[in-house]
Design a protein around this motif. Structure first.
Motif, PDB file in Angstrom:
ATOM      1  N   LEU A  49     -14.521  -7.318   7.296  1.00 55.84           N
ATOM      2  CA  LEU A  49     -14.788  -5.981   6.747  1.00 55.84           C
ATOM      3  C   LEU A  49     -16.284  -5.701   6.650  1.00 55.84           C
ATOM      4  CD1 LEU A  49     -12.047  -5.905   3.964  1.00 55.84           C
ATOM      5  CD2 LEU A  49     -12.097  -4.504   6.048  1.00 55.84           C
ATOM      6  N   LYS A  51       0.820  -1.212   0.000  1.00 60.61           N
ATOM      7  CA  LYS A  51       0.000   0.000   0.000  1.00 60.61           C
ATOM      8  C   LYS A  51       0.857   1.266   0.000  1.00 60.61           C
ATOM      9  CE  LYS A  51      -4.047  -2.022   0.150  1.00 60.61           C
ATOM     10  NZ  LYS A  51      -4.962  -1.946  -1.019  1.00 60.61           N
ATOM     11  N   TYR A  56     -18.076  -0.398   0.573  1.00 59.28           N
ATOM     12  CA  TYR A  56     -16.966  -0.460   1.519  1.00 59.28           C
ATOM     13  C   TYR A  56     -16.054  -1.643   1.205  1.00 59.28           C
ATOM     14  CZ  TYR A  56     -14.432  -0.373   5.947  1.00 59.28           C
ATOM     15  OH  TYR A  56     -13.440  -0.318   6.894  1.00 59.28           O
ATOM     16  N   GLN A  69      -9.753  -2.453  13.832  1.00 55.18           N
ATOM     17  CA  GLN A  69      -9.850  -2.411  12.375  1.00 55.18           C
ATOM     18  C   GLN A  69      -8.836  -1.415  11.792  1.00 55.18           C
ATOM     19  OE1 GLN A  69     -12.110  -4.008  10.097  1.00 55.18           O
ATOM     20  NE2 GLN A  69     -13.096  -5.300  11.631  1.00 55.18           N
ATOM     21  N   GLU A 129     -14.000  -1.220  -1.946  1.00 53.51           N
ATOM     22  CA  GLU A 129     -12.887  -0.291  -1.735  1.00 53.51           C
ATOM     23  C   GLU A 129     -11.781  -0.886  -0.878  1.00 53.51           C
ATOM     24  OE1 GLU A 129     -15.650   3.737  -1.769  1.00 53.51           O
ATOM     25  OE2 GLU A 129     -14.550   3.219   0.060  1.00 53.51           O
ATOM     26  N   GLN A 130     -12.167  -1.617   0.152  1.00 52.52           N
ATOM     27  CA  GLN A 130     -11.187  -2.073   1.133  1.00 52.52           C
ATOM     28  C   GLN A 130     -10.516  -3.390   0.764  1.00 52.52           C
ATOM     29  OE1 GLN A 130     -10.323  -0.400   4.082  1.00 52.52           O
ATOM     30  NE2 GLN A 130     -11.495   1.278   3.183  1.00 52.52           N
TER      31      GLN A 130
END
Lengths: 463, 463
Positions: free
Chosen positions: A140, A11, A273, B150, A276-277
């Motif tokens: 998630l 990342k 979500y 998280q 995206e994650q």
């Protein structure tokens, strides 16, 4: 212990390129030539792996080369870009320390294992690609649901698991007891003496937190539950588990329209979500588990959900009765085949079916003016069928009492629930989302046993 | 139904001042003079109330004036600033619509009710100031815990509630069964025939998700659980419930130091979050429930937690043995009185006690080099005593097997757990945080029955 994670490297590569770093993880594969070797390392923080290059100047070169799949190592070295290679970068190791070897009988080898086999080793299967993806996405989704409701000011309520009432009659229940089953104490009349049980009465595991949740909605305006729920039903299908998690929001000063808006917003939020994650995981599902998954989810994000009354839906289905195993007519409950036909063939997107006959729905649903149907809504999605079931609740004391009498429910058992209609009753509504169904829907996994870490089904309660 | 919430009005007053808005909520009090009247309205979204002024030009002026506490109304009107008054603004109503009246026997009147009385009406007590504050803060703490983990990439794992093993032996368990207690089926030998039970074996409600959690940590690196846990212990104290929630993180490539760092960061994060998100509720607790609460929590935020070994702690405590009901000496387990003395009198801040004698700790804790103590840590906080208990885990296959043999644990029952030490074992550690203890700590509430929506204790399983 300060280790850089593979997620951080992927990342934020610029931070780490050409730096000395340490990583720790488990070996997916190792191969060596005479003077150097390659390790494919996975550390559980990211779907992709990291290549490690090690060399024969290390004292433990031959020890490393003999490591089995699954061994844990800590690697110190420099991260370098590899623009010519398949992978974007690799670590040129200075040191590889064995944290824990892996015995030769390690049940996970480099080949592909069947899902059925992996169900027999629930403690190891999260180390495979498929279950890495499933259980990260499960986590998630859970978090996305909390975020969705918390951002909107909903209060999270922990409704009880052990319950003294079979209020909803939603299904078979598990008995909870501390009585000695070898020597059940009996009353003088010969009945089981529950007065000697832990709670002094019969208790079971809950089938729904809704009725309890309503009491908190009438205090906090909007609430949600998110907790385990149980069904002792002897059904051995790919969609049923004895223990599963459920989300049950309840909103006040709200009607069926508000309820459907909330359900639609929530599903879209969660999909967004997760896309995206967890793009790597979602691409994996799309390629290897359920081709077309991403198209389907993106289509949902960009569609308004359909709306159809039960009565209209029956008219549509009746015209196609030849396609169904169970023929439909007004008054029957919809089966999965009908639900899927509606959402997949007729609407080609999620659809709310509303206003079901009161006879096939629960006692607490609000009676419509026609006197025949209730303000219920089920949300049907392609590939699954019903994923959400909800309703506006009967908020009129006398109507609720009347309906309970029709169904021979004992008003005393529901005194607390009737109180809500006696002291500041408001229009209110809510729904239940089966969490595992939601995980199946977002991942394309087709067996509920593969989206629960340690599934519980008939005759199966391992680990 | 589009209603402005009282939270929105307080948090963003400039948007709403001098605007026509509609609000919905429940009446806390109403009083009228001949030509106008005042309603104090609470809508469950915010701790503070909103004053409504209504007047006799409304058709239903006298109906409104007769409304009882708890009635639900919808008010349409203009929000105006009231700089001279106690409250910052009020609504000058054009319309007050009764959504649901409140019967004259409403159990919550304007006076102060005792916590004991309110425990008898768990379905209504969330409407009071105290329980509005408790259960909003409970919800925020839960969310803060999810956010904390998280944001750090931890995977949330749902460990099972129904379990086939009494692995940890942490306490008395509840039996889960579908056998008919009136007619327990027996084998030919006369024993209970569990083969006919739902899972084909004996099953109980879990006392801890830790061992299951470890299997996921060895796949995902860092995980946490957050779910219900059960104890069938016949203890009727202010700190024990039969059903409570627990958070159990588990981290790999990590030792006891990492574990303590994580626990300290988590507690500070949660305190910070709640102070920021619920200042009104926290001020209420500080004024009416536990004077000094805010000072204590702020002190925690600004302190480094203390560290002391069990052996050092015993030395300190032995010098003060005259103060304790239970005298201490090396080898005994610490009681709450000792824990509180250490954290409140000696350290005056949270403190980690580490390296306990192996005999008083669980089999899975890592043996220290002295051969006598294990790498355990308990976190003690003022006002509560132990709030967190954790350890580094024994990661050596042979040592773990040896310890299990010493304790007569059957290795076959723990085959999955031993596998983790056989296939890529890593140093790892984790802890358990009792969620309700955490809520008590942050709110100052002193009885666990008052921080659980529907508490379950011996002989008590209402609603």
């Amino acid at each position: 212990m300060k280790l850089t994670t593979i997620r951080e490297i992927y990342k934020d590569r610029d931070t780490y390129l050409d730096q000395e770093i340490s990583v720790g993880g488990w070996i997916r594969s190792v191969r060596d030539s005479k003077t150097f070797g390659f390790i494919v390392l996975h550390d559980g923080t990211f779907f992709e792996t990291l290549q490690i290059v090690y060399h024969d100047k290390m004292d433990n070169f031959s020890e490393i080369s003999k490591l089995n799949v699954g061994a844990a190592v800590i690697v110190k070295g420099r991260l370098v870009a590899t623009p010519q290679a398949k992978q974007p970068f690799e670590i040129q190791a200075d040191e590889v320390t064995v944290e824990g070897a892996s015995a030769p009988d390690y049940p996970l080898q480099k080949k592909r294992h069947s899902l059925e086999y992996l169900r027999t080793i629930t403690h190891l299967r999260p180390r495979t690609n498929t279950f890495q993806a499933v259980f990260r996405v499960r986590s998630l989704i859970a978090y996305a649901i909390h975020r969705f409701f918390q951002d909107r000011g909903f209060v999270y309520v922990h409704t009880p698991l052990i319950t003294g009432s079979d209020c909803e009659g939603a299904g078979e229940m598990f008995r909870v007891t501390t009585l000695d089953l070898d020597q059940i104490p009996k009353t003088e009349e010969g009945a089981v003496d529950y007065a000697r049980d832990f709670f002094g009465k019969e208790t079971n595991l809950t089938v729904s937190g809704q009725l309890n949740g309503e009491t908190y909605a009438q205090a906090f305006r909007n609430i949600y539950t998110f907790g385990p729920t149980f069904r002792a039903e002897n059904s051995n299908t790919t969609r049923h588990a004895a223990e599963f998690w459920m989300i049950e929001p309840e909103i006040t000063f709200a009607d069926l329209e508000d309820n459907m808006d909330l359900a639609e917003s929530m599903l879209k939020y969660v999909i967004q979500y997760v896309l995206e994650q967890a793009p790597e995981e979602m691409n994996f599902f799309n390629s290897f588990v359920d081709k077309g998954l991403l198209d389907r989810l993106n289509h949902v994000l960009n569609s308004e959900f359909g709306h159809v009354t039960y009565t209209e839906a029956i008219e549509i289905l009746e015209k196609n009765n030849e396609k169904f195993e169970y023929k439909v007519s007004w008054g029957v409950d919809l089966q999965t085949e009908h639900e899927r036909y509606l959402t997949e063939e007729v609407f080609k997107r999620p659809v709310f079916v509303t206003d079901y006959p009161k006879e096939i729905k629960a006692f607490y649903m609000k009676l419509n003016e026609d006197g025949k149907t209730v303000a219920a809504m089920d949300c049907l999605v392609p590939g699954i069928g019903e994923i959400i079931g909800g309703s506006q609740r009967e908020d009129d004391y006398d109507k609720l009492l009347g309906r309970m009498a029709e169904l021979n429910l004992n008003a005393e058992d529901y005194a607390f629930y009737l109180d809500l209609r006696k002291y500041g009753s408001t229009r209110h509504a809510g729904f239940g989302l089966g969490f595992e169904r939601c995980v199946m829907y977002l991942t394309g996994m087709s067996n509920i046993r593969d989206v629960i870490p340690f599934p519980r089904t008939v005759n199966n309660c391992e680990l």
